[in-house]
Write an enzyme that holds these catalytic residues in place. Structure first.
Site, PDB file in Angstrom:
ATOM      1  N   ASP A   1      48.121  33.614  43.942  1.00 55.89           N
ATOM      2  CA  ASP A   1      48.949  32.846  43.024  1.00 55.89           C
ATOM      3  C   ASP A   1      49.898  31.943  43.814  1.00 55.89           C
ATOM      4  O   ASP A   1      50.522  32.388  44.789  1.00 55.89           O
ATOM      5  CB  ASP A   1      49.744  33.824  42.151  1.00 55.89           C
ATOM      6  CG  ASP A   1      50.619  33.136  41.135  1.00 55.89           C
ATOM      7  OD1 ASP A   1      50.066  32.509  40.217  1.00 55.89           O
ATOM      8  OD2 ASP A   1      51.856  33.219  41.266  1.00 55.89           O
TER       9      ASP A   1
ATOM     10  N   GLU B   1      45.260  29.385  44.779  1.00 57.04           N
ATOM     11  CA  GLU B   1      45.747  28.496  43.729  1.00 57.04           C
ATOM     12  C   GLU B   1      46.558  27.434  44.469  1.00 57.04           C
ATOM     13  O   GLU B   1      47.668  27.723  44.941  1.00 57.04           O
ATOM     14  CB  GLU B   1      46.617  29.242  42.725  1.00 57.04           C
ATOM     15  CG  GLU B   1      47.095  28.343  41.596  1.00 57.04           C
ATOM     16  CD  GLU B   1      48.060  29.046  40.646  1.00 57.04           C
ATOM     17  OE1 GLU B   1      47.942  28.830  39.422  1.00 57.04           O
ATOM     18  OE2 GLU B   1      48.932  29.795  41.117  1.00 57.04           O
TER      19      GLU B   1
END
Length: 447
Positions: free
Chosen positions: A346, A382
């Site tokens: 993330d 990401e």
């Protein structure tokens, strides 16, 4: 209880580790003046011993407690200066979670003022003298399970991988083929009905939204809500208890094994970019109290405040060697102890940002790429955050794959029948060569 016998112990491994005679404790803090180990009664209600760790090797404080068994409950307290302007927030009144804890007993009370290192009503100039132990879970001394054999892994080639993103609770909570008592638990993910469903779809890898231990945001609780998605981690080695079934953490290992048996890999969505401690107004749960100035990126010229490249109040300082080590140790733990097949990072840009900015050859990315354990699993970035120069699609090095939001946007335009949308979608279906065709990267780098 007799006073425990405490000896020097060892600085390695970090965290709490059992041996034939008891348990060794080792915790990093460069700026603390002393670290205390706190032991608790089996119900976690009473602190039954407070033991100053007797040795310091470099920045690691350590000690060994004779006779301690698996299941013992513990935490730390850290002594040092309370000087927020200098980045230091030591407060021995606050019980602290072990960053390497493999499990917790009890639940957080995010609305309790006890958890704050300062008085929330008066600002952070003065440390709070109130003990936080009643509002904080206790760490559980846990034996390491045997490593998952490499032969159990499906090892699906990248070019044949089909991901299915799933919430660990939401996927099964209303599924009629899952026994009602198991719905919403880790065990439910390994039920035959779920395995059949995934295989029928042609799925080769389940990407689970965060399963690391988390804390609900106090803001959400005041609204009568909870943090459903799980992007508010506080423990990088412990599975989140709200998804426990009858077998607890063992149930997650058994489910991963069942998925492997069905030929399905397990990818974890991991949040190493920030923690649940939030900004300078947030609670003191672990990292902030152990060594705030080391664990977090602080603003230059104003160390009271945190760099907030994540939009979540703080940013972990993966540029610090011991913070980077913690992340790597955590990743290896999930691979070796649970059998995880890969990770989706993330806000990965925040992890790869050095003092001069994003660096595709910086410490974090280089460390992952040279690690022999992590070289065997899938790594997915990401490629953005809200920090300076945060959008880095196509900028991560091999062997990383990246979430490709350009593919998403092209697909939307095609379904909306926007002009020239077919041409844009064709480029994305062929792997977005304009973004990824360089430095030996393959078409599967686009996810």
């Amino acid at each position: 209880m007799r006073r425990p016998i405490l000896t020097a112990g060892r600085p390695e491994p970090l965290g709490a580790s059992l041996d034939a005679t008891g348990a060794n404790f080792a915790v990093f803090s460069h700026h603390a003046s002393a670290i205390e180990l706190c032991l608790f009664s089996p119900d976690g209600a009473r602190e039954i011993a407070r033991l100053p760790l007797p040795e310091r090797t470099g920045a690691i404080w350590h000690g060994h407690v004779k006779g301690l068994k698996a299941g013992a409950l513990y935490g730390f307290r850290a002594h040092g200066v309370w000087a927020p302007d200098q980045g230091h927030r030591f407060n021995p009144a606050k019980l602290l979670l072990d960053p390497y804890a493999r499990g917790y007993a009890g639940v957080f009370d995010p609305l309790s003022p006890l958890l704050f290192g300062h008085d929330p009503a008066k600002g952070d100039a003065i440390a709070s003298p109130t003990d936080s132990a009643p509002a904080l879970p206790k760490c559980v001394l846990t034996a390491a399970p045997p490593p998952v054999p490499a032969k159990e892994r499906p090892r699906t080639p990248w070019e044949r991988t089909v991901f299915y993103e799933a919430h660990p609770k939401g996927l099964t909570m209303r599924h009629p083929g899952v026994p009602e008592a198991l719905r919403g638990t880790y065990e439910a993910l390994g039920c035959p009905a779920i395995l059949d469903h995934l295989r029928d779809l042609g799925v080769t890898a389940v990407e689970l939204l965060p399963v690391h231990a988390l804390m609900d945001d106090d803001r959400l609780l005041r609204m009568g809500l909870s943090n459903y998605w799980g992007y508010n981690t506080i423990g990088f080695f412990a599975p989140e208890q709200r998804y426990f079934g009858p077998n607890g953490a063992k149930g997650l290992r058994e489910t991963i094994r069942a998925l492997h048996g069905a030929g399905i890999e397990v990818i974890l969505d991991v949040v190493y970019n920030h923690t649940a401690e939030g900004d300078q107004r947030g609670p003191t749960l672990s990292f902030r109290g152990l060594d705030n100035a080391s664990y977090y990126r602080l603003q230059q010229g104003g160390a009271r405040r945190y760099v907030n490249d994540t939009g979540c109040g703080n940013t972990l300082n993966t540029g610090h060697p011991f913070v980077l080590r913690m992340v790597l140790d955590s990743l290896r733990w999930w691979v070796q102890a649970y059998g995880v097949d890969g990770f989706r990072f993330d806000l990965a840009t925040a992890l790869a940002r050095e003092e001069h900015g994003f660096d595709c050859h910086g410490g974090f990315l280089d460390a992952l790429r040279q690690d022999p354990v992590l070289a065997e699993v899938k790594l997915i970035a990401e490629p953005w955050d809200i920090g300076p120069g945060g959008y880095r699609l196509g900028g991560f090095p091999a062997p990383f794959a990246e979430w490709n939001d350009a593919f998403r946007d092209a697909a939307r335009k095609f379904w909306r029948r926007e002009p020239h949308a077919a041409q844009g979608l064709a480029e994305r279906l062929l792997g977005s060569a304009g973004l990824f065709d360089g430095a030996g990267r393959r078409a599967w780098s686009s996810v």
